[in-house]
Write an enzyme that holds these catalytic residues in place. Structure first.
Site, PDB file in Angstrom:
ATOM      1  N   ASP A 136       0.845  -1.199   0.000  1.00 31.72           N
ATOM      2  CA  ASP A 136       0.000   0.000   0.000  1.00 31.72           C
ATOM      3  C   ASP A 136       0.880   1.248   0.000  1.00 31.72           C
ATOM      4  O   ASP A 136       2.033   1.206   0.432  1.00 31.72           O
ATOM      5  CB  ASP A 136      -0.875   0.043   1.261  1.00 31.72           C
ATOM      6  CG  ASP A 136      -2.051  -0.931   1.207  1.00 31.72           C
ATOM      7  OD1 ASP A 136      -2.325  -1.504   0.128  1.00 31.72           O
ATOM      8  OD2 ASP A 136      -2.695  -1.116   2.253  1.00 31.72           O
ATOM      9  N   ARG A 187      -1.415  -0.536  -8.536  1.00 28.78           N
ATOM     10  CA  ARG A 187      -2.807  -0.185  -8.230  1.00 28.78           C
ATOM     11  C   ARG A 187      -2.869   1.343  -8.219  1.00 28.78           C
ATOM     12  O   ARG A 187      -2.085   1.982  -7.510  1.00 28.78           O
ATOM     13  CB  ARG A 187      -3.202  -0.716  -6.845  1.00 28.78           C
ATOM     14  CG  ARG A 187      -4.556  -0.211  -6.358  1.00 28.78           C
ATOM     15  CD  ARG A 187      -4.716  -0.325  -4.838  1.00 28.78           C
ATOM     16  NE  ARG A 187      -4.817  -1.678  -4.359  1.00 28.78           N
ATOM     17  CZ  ARG A 187      -4.438  -2.058  -3.129  1.00 28.78           C
ATOM     18  NH1 ARG A 187      -3.906  -1.173  -2.286  1.00 28.78           N
ATOM     19  NH2 ARG A 187      -4.555  -3.305  -2.746  1.00 28.78           N
ATOM     20  N   LYS A 190      -6.901   7.367  -5.779  1.00 26.79           N
ATOM     21  CA  LYS A 190      -6.842   8.841  -5.737  1.00 26.79           C
ATOM     22  C   LYS A 190      -5.906   9.318  -4.629  1.00 26.79           C
ATOM     23  O   LYS A 190      -5.236  10.331  -4.764  1.00 26.79           O
ATOM     24  CB  LYS A 190      -8.243   9.418  -5.528  1.00 26.79           C
ATOM     25  CG  LYS A 190      -9.143   9.255  -6.744  1.00 26.79           C
ATOM     26  CD  LYS A 190     -10.423  10.054  -6.592  1.00 26.79           C
ATOM     27  CE  LYS A 190     -11.399   9.742  -7.708  1.00 26.79           C
ATOM     28  NZ  LYS A 190     -12.649  10.506  -7.571  1.00 26.79           N
ATOM     29  N   ALA A 192      -5.534   8.821  -0.003  1.00 27.85           N
ATOM     30  CA  ALA A 192      -6.419   8.918   1.162  1.00 27.85           C
ATOM     31  C   ALA A 192      -5.905   9.831   2.269  1.00 27.85           C
ATOM     32  O   ALA A 192      -6.605  10.043   3.252  1.00 27.85           O
ATOM     33  CB  ALA A 192      -6.627   7.514   1.739  1.00 27.85           C
ATOM     34  N   ARG A 291      -9.842   7.241   8.092  1.00 25.48           N
ATOM     35  CA  ARG A 291      -9.657   7.703   6.705  1.00 25.48           C
ATOM     36  C   ARG A 291     -10.953   7.507   5.912  1.00 25.48           C
ATOM     37  O   ARG A 291     -11.314   8.332   5.084  1.00 25.48           O
ATOM     38  CB  ARG A 291      -8.494   6.952   6.033  1.00 25.48           C
ATOM     39  CG  ARG A 291      -7.124   7.418   6.507  1.00 25.48           C
ATOM     40  CD  ARG A 291      -6.004   6.959   5.592  1.00 25.48           C
ATOM     41  NE  ARG A 291      -5.740   5.536   5.657  1.00 25.48           N
ATOM     42  CZ  ARG A 291      -4.986   4.935   6.567  1.00 25.48           C
ATOM     43  NH1 ARG A 291      -4.419   5.644   7.534  1.00 25.48           N
ATOM     44  NH2 ARG A 291      -4.787   3.635   6.536  1.00 25.48           N
TER      45      ARG A 291
END
Ligand SMILES: Cc1cc2nc3c(=O)[nH]c(=O)nc-3n(C[C@H](O)[C@H](O)[C@H](O)COP(=O)(O)OP(=O)(O)OC[C@H]3O[C@@H](n4cnc5c(N)ncnc54)[C@H](O)[C@@H]3O)c2cc1C
Length: 311
Positions: A136, A187, A190, A192, A291
């Site tokens: 991530d 991936r 936008k 977070a 979030r």
């Protein structure tokens, strides 16, 4: 404007120990508690139940054992060991083998070399059992180092790992091109986190335009990109670009978060597209949860109702 204010507000709340204490007490304690809308459970067994239901409806999943920003080497080691156990439990359960993790969970804020060692321990175990591991992307303080670690891992021969890029960062277009040149999987999201002007686009229109531009670069020249958004406009743009350029649905997938736009998840699957649901679980769910609230202030309503009902 409202977007920015709400992200900042929830970012501030996320730092509150009292709120964390209150939320942790009520958020997950019964099957109908409010945090369960976005979090599959506190244990891997609960996450596996959720993953099975997702797979039974024809969707794929990636499990995220929540945790971030650990403060000591011992915690980073414990998180790594816990992840290794999760991998074994996933193998035992027979569900799809795909996980998402964060580098600050593996010690990035303490020592980069230890973090890379921990990541390699997980990638080695994952590789032995055909897992895909998605790293991530966290806040912008970690973008450069996360890109560098992904490249190092790639150069060391790991092909079972991919990265996340955030369209609110102007740099992400160039990062997408670098990842395409490597052949590494991306991936696109936008973004977070609450980021300052000068680092990230602030206007939704700019973030959306960049998402579409990066989506096109990934679809045209990337390796099985994941288009991760609940925004119907982003999905329509992806479908239109793929169809215009003869890119079949097998070459990419859509991804969405657990509990968000389940209608759209099912509709895309029914239309023949790959759809993977990101399934977070674990005791460290508070920052992730905050979030999600920051993205959509209307979510606060069900939290307040949830707390009132539980007391
Ligand atoms: C699979 C996946 C993985 C992700 N990984 C990362 C990561 O590694 N790093 C990172 O920074 N971000 C990550 N994100 C989060 C992402 O950056 C966005 O914050 C989030 O997806 C919301 O943006 P959106 O594209 O859905 O568009 P938005 O314009 O924010 O939302 C579009 C619509 O989606 C729905 N929606 C969006 N968010 C919510 C919500 N919280 N609750 C209810 N409805 C909502 C609403 O209907 C909204 O109108 C990930 C997202 C997904 C789907």
């Amino acid at each position: 404007m409202i977007d920015k204010a709400s992200k900042a507000f929830f970012h501030t709340l996320a730092g509150s120990r009292n709120l964390k204490h209150l939320a942790s007490r009520y958020g997950m304690r019964s099957p109908r508690s409010f945090a369960r809308r976005f979090i599959a459970g506190e244990t891997v067994d609960e996450a596996i139940v959720a993953a099975r239901a997702i797979e039974a409806s024809g969707l794929a999943q990636t499990l995220d054992f929540l945790g971030e920003s650990v403060a000591t080497m011992a915690e980073a080691d414990a998180a790594t060991q816990a992840y290794l156990k999760v991998l074994a439990q996933i193998v035992g359960s027979g569900i799809g083998r795909n996980i998402s993790l964060k580098l600050t969970q593996l010690g990035l804020t303490i020592d980069r070399a230890t973090c890379v060692d921990n990541l390699r321990r997980i990638l080695d175990a994952a590789g032995a059992h055909d897992f895909f591991v998605r790293v991530d992307m966290e806040n912008s303080a970690f973008t450069q180092v996360t890109v560098e670690i992904s490249e190092t891992i790639w150069q060391k021969g790991y092909r079972n790992a991919g990265i996340v890029l955030q369209s609110y960062l102007p740099r992400s277009l160039a990062d997408a091109e670098r990842m395409n040149a490597l052949g590494a999987r991306v991936r696109i999201v936008k973004g977070a986190y609450k980021e300052p002007k000068g680092v990230a686009y602030q206007a939704k229109a700019d973030v959306d335009a960049a998402f579409i531009e990066i989506m096109k670069v990934l679809l045209a020249g990337g390796n099985y990109p994941a288009i991760a958004s609940h925004d119907p406009a982003m999905i329509a743009a992806t479908r239109a670009f793929a169809s215009k350029n003869g890119i079949p649905p097998e070459r990419y997938e859509f991804q969405m978060l657990y509990g968000i736009r389940r209608d759209l998840q099912a509709a895309l699957r029914a239309a023949g597209f790959g759809m993977r649901v990101y399934v977070p679980f674990g005791r460290e769910w508070f920052p992730y949860f905050m979030r999600r609230l920051g993205e959509r202030p209307a979510n606060i309503g069900f939290v307040v109702r949830g707390i009132l009902n539980e007391r």
